[in-house]
Design a protein around this motif. Sequence first.
Motif, PDB file in Angstrom:
ATOM      1  N   GLY B 155       0.842  -1.191   0.000  1.00 46.14           N
ATOM      2  CA  GLY B 155       0.000   0.000   0.000  1.00 46.14           C
ATOM      3  C   GLY B 155       0.874   1.235   0.000  1.00 46.14           C
ATOM      4  O   GLY B 155       2.085   1.135   0.185  1.00 46.14           O
ATOM      5  N   VAL B 156       0.258   2.376  -0.243  1.00 45.76           N
ATOM      6  CA  VAL B 156       1.003   3.631  -0.212  1.00 45.76           C
ATOM      7  C   VAL B 156       0.279   4.595   0.710  1.00 45.76           C
ATOM      8  O   VAL B 156      -0.950   4.699   0.662  1.00 45.76           O
ATOM      9  N   CYS B 157       1.046   5.264   1.545  1.00 42.49           N
ATOM     10  CA  CYS B 157       0.450   6.283   2.416  1.00 42.49           C
ATOM     11  C   CYS B 157      -0.049   7.439   1.559  1.00 42.49           C
ATOM     12  O   CYS B 157       0.717   8.032   0.800  1.00 42.49           O
ATOM     13  N   VAL B 158      -1.346   7.740   1.645  1.00 46.85           N
ATOM     14  CA  VAL B 158      -1.910   8.821   0.833  1.00 46.85           C
ATOM     15  C   VAL B 158      -2.544   9.922   1.679  1.00 46.85           C
ATOM     16  O   VAL B 158      -3.114  10.868   1.130  1.00 46.85           O
ATOM     17  N   GLY B 159      -2.458   9.778   2.996  1.00 43.08           N
ATOM     18  CA  GLY B 159      -3.059  10.821   3.818  1.00 43.08           C
ATOM     19  C   GLY B 159      -2.983  10.507   5.294  1.00 43.08           C
ATOM     20  O   GLY B 159      -2.565   9.403   5.674  1.00 43.08           O
ATOM     21  N   VAL B 160      -3.362  11.477   6.103  1.00 43.41           N
ATOM     22  CA  VAL B 160      -3.407  11.280   7.548  1.00 43.41           C
ATOM     23  C   VAL B 160      -4.739  11.775   8.057  1.00 43.41           C
ATOM     24  O   VAL B 160      -5.341  12.677   7.483  1.00 43.41           O
ATOM     25  N   LYS B 161      -5.188  11.160   9.133  1.00 37.22           N
ATOM     26  CA  LYS B 161      -6.468  11.553   9.707  1.00 37.22           C
ATOM     27  C   LYS B 161      -6.230  12.640  10.744  1.00 37.22           C
ATOM     28  O   LYS B 161      -6.894  13.668  10.741  1.00 37.22           O
ATOM     29  N   ASP B 162      -5.272  12.424  11.603  1.00 40.43           N
ATOM     30  CA  ASP B 162      -4.890  13.415  12.616  1.00 40.43           C
ATOM     31  C   ASP B 162      -3.892  14.378  11.983  1.00 40.43           C
ATOM     32  O   ASP B 162      -2.851  13.972  11.477  1.00 40.43           O
ATOM     33  N   ASN B 163      -4.246  15.666  11.986  1.00 37.03           N
ATOM     34  CA  ASN B 163      -3.361  16.660  11.383  1.00 37.03           C
ATOM     35  C   ASN B 163      -2.548  17.428  12.419  1.00 37.03           C
ATOM     36  O   ASN B 163      -1.975  18.473  12.109  1.00 37.03           O
ATOM     37  N   SER B 164      -2.511  16.955  13.638  1.00 35.04           N
ATOM     38  CA  SER B 164      -1.801  17.701  14.674  1.00 35.04           C
ATOM     39  C   SER B 164      -0.304  17.699  14.412  1.00 35.04           C
ATOM     40  O   SER B 164       0.256  16.744  13.854  1.00 35.04           O
ATOM     41  N   SER B 165       0.306  18.776  14.811  1.00 32.21           N
ATOM     42  CA  SER B 165       1.751  18.929  14.679  1.00 32.21           C
ATOM     43  C   SER B 165       2.485  17.753  15.325  1.00 32.21           C
ATOM     44  O   SER B 165       3.434  17.213  14.748  1.00 32.21           O
ATOM     45  N   ASP B 166       2.033  17.372  16.484  1.00 33.84           N
ATOM     46  CA  ASP B 166       2.678  16.275  17.202  1.00 33.84           C
ATOM     47  C   ASP B 166       2.711  15.000  16.363  1.00 33.84           C
ATOM     48  O   ASP B 166       3.749  14.343  16.236  1.00 33.84           O
TER      49      ASP B 166
END
Lengths: 217, 217
Positions: B155-166
């Motif tokens: 698979g390929v990472c195409v996004g994130v759900k949590d956008n927090s800096s941390d």
Amino acid sequence: MQTLSTEDYLKAIYHASQSASGTVATTSIANKIGAKPSSVTDMFKKLSDQKLVKYEKYQGVSLTSEGVKTALRIVRKHRLWESFLVSHLNFNWDEVHQVAEQLEHIQSEKLTNELERFLDYPTHDPHGDPIPNRALFMKSYNKILLTELPLNKEGVCVGVKDNSSDFLRYLDRRQIGIGTPILVLHREDFDQSLHIQAGNSTLMITQKTAENIYIKP
Amino acid sequence: MQTLSTEDYLKAIYHASQSASGTVATTSIANKIGAKPSSVTDMFKKLSDQKLVKYEKYQGVSLTSEGVKTALRIVRKHRLWESFLVSHLNFNWDEVHQVAEQLEHIQSEKLTNELERFLDYPTHDPHGDPIPNRALFMKSYNKILLTELPLNKEGVCVGVKDNSSDFLRYLDRRQIGIGTPILVLHREDFDQSLHIQAGNSTLMITQKTAENIYIKP
DNA sequence: TATCAAATTTAGATTAGCCTAAAAAATATT
DNA sequence: AATATTTTTTAGGCTAATCTAAATTTGATA
């Protein structure tokens, strides 16, 4: 941190104190901001409490050094954004003002400094006005009004006094812009109109036009 | 024309209705906006008067089609600006949110459309979220959470759900970013932690991390 | 179903930035 | 110098967006 509105006032006071000397009058700011004099008085008090202006009743205001700094930070952003809009986003020099009025309020030192780097440290905006650098220092070359340029002396257009869309588009049609070489061929005594050579073409302009064009001799 | 605040509410309602189904509750918006529920109720009424949301007392709100459009226009600007900050102004993907929150309110169709052109019509922002085009249409590829990726399936990472800096900086340290190929080597039944291959390195991540990473299988 | 807890709304107040109208001060004019 | 005009300030209100505290509704629980 300033509100949007205090920033507008500080900028208006800054510009007003550039053109006139001494303190800045309530009414002159009211006209620039488009507010009633009574509202301006309110704001003068508020800015005075924040030590951004020196204010004495009935005597107008002048910016403190902190006030000048704040104003210059806004001017810096305004002119950088104007430069960006023209150089990369296909805006014409008569279209940038209104958008830059909004962008100048964005708070992010990193953004401002990176934008400056991206634009390769421009010293002047699309209207020829100097852009304060990161230390808020700007140097403007010594320029004169086209009305003051002696006959047959080569000069270059380096700026405009009137930034209105109407005037700027008029200059576009006349093919006069920043960098255009200008030579005064004849000055009509009757109405002070000028025959000039602008770039390759010869044309006639009124005194009113000439008083709104800055020339580096 | 909306105020700054109504735009924030519309965006918050839009995002809330993406994750949940049905109407959006007063409290959930209060939490996102950082206001008290009573203030949110006031705003719901105002937005309802403007026909931007459908609101019934005690029943939460849903966006009207006009409300969706307004929200999408803001989302479009937000994501275009985030893209610009990363691609041209040396911002890291964890630094862009706060600045884009300001830039998204700038009103100028020409600016938005020229920015889009300048960026060469990007379809996704730095976090992998789809950017609505001029017609406010966006297509997102069908993606799954990393928790759902079967063992040994590329698979390929195409996004994130949590956008927090941390979280984003944590991914930076793990060298996981948009486009990184991912393979699940082992899933620990005890705590659902994963052994994965991310790019060239093998590493262990917790279930919590895996539920915040979107994968295109 | 009756009761209780949680969510939501209402009522009333606050603040920033603006307004109008009236009062006061500064400036210009006779 | 006295008066008239203009500028500026004061006083009192308005609106948008927020708040707190109290009342109401919903929906969960015994």
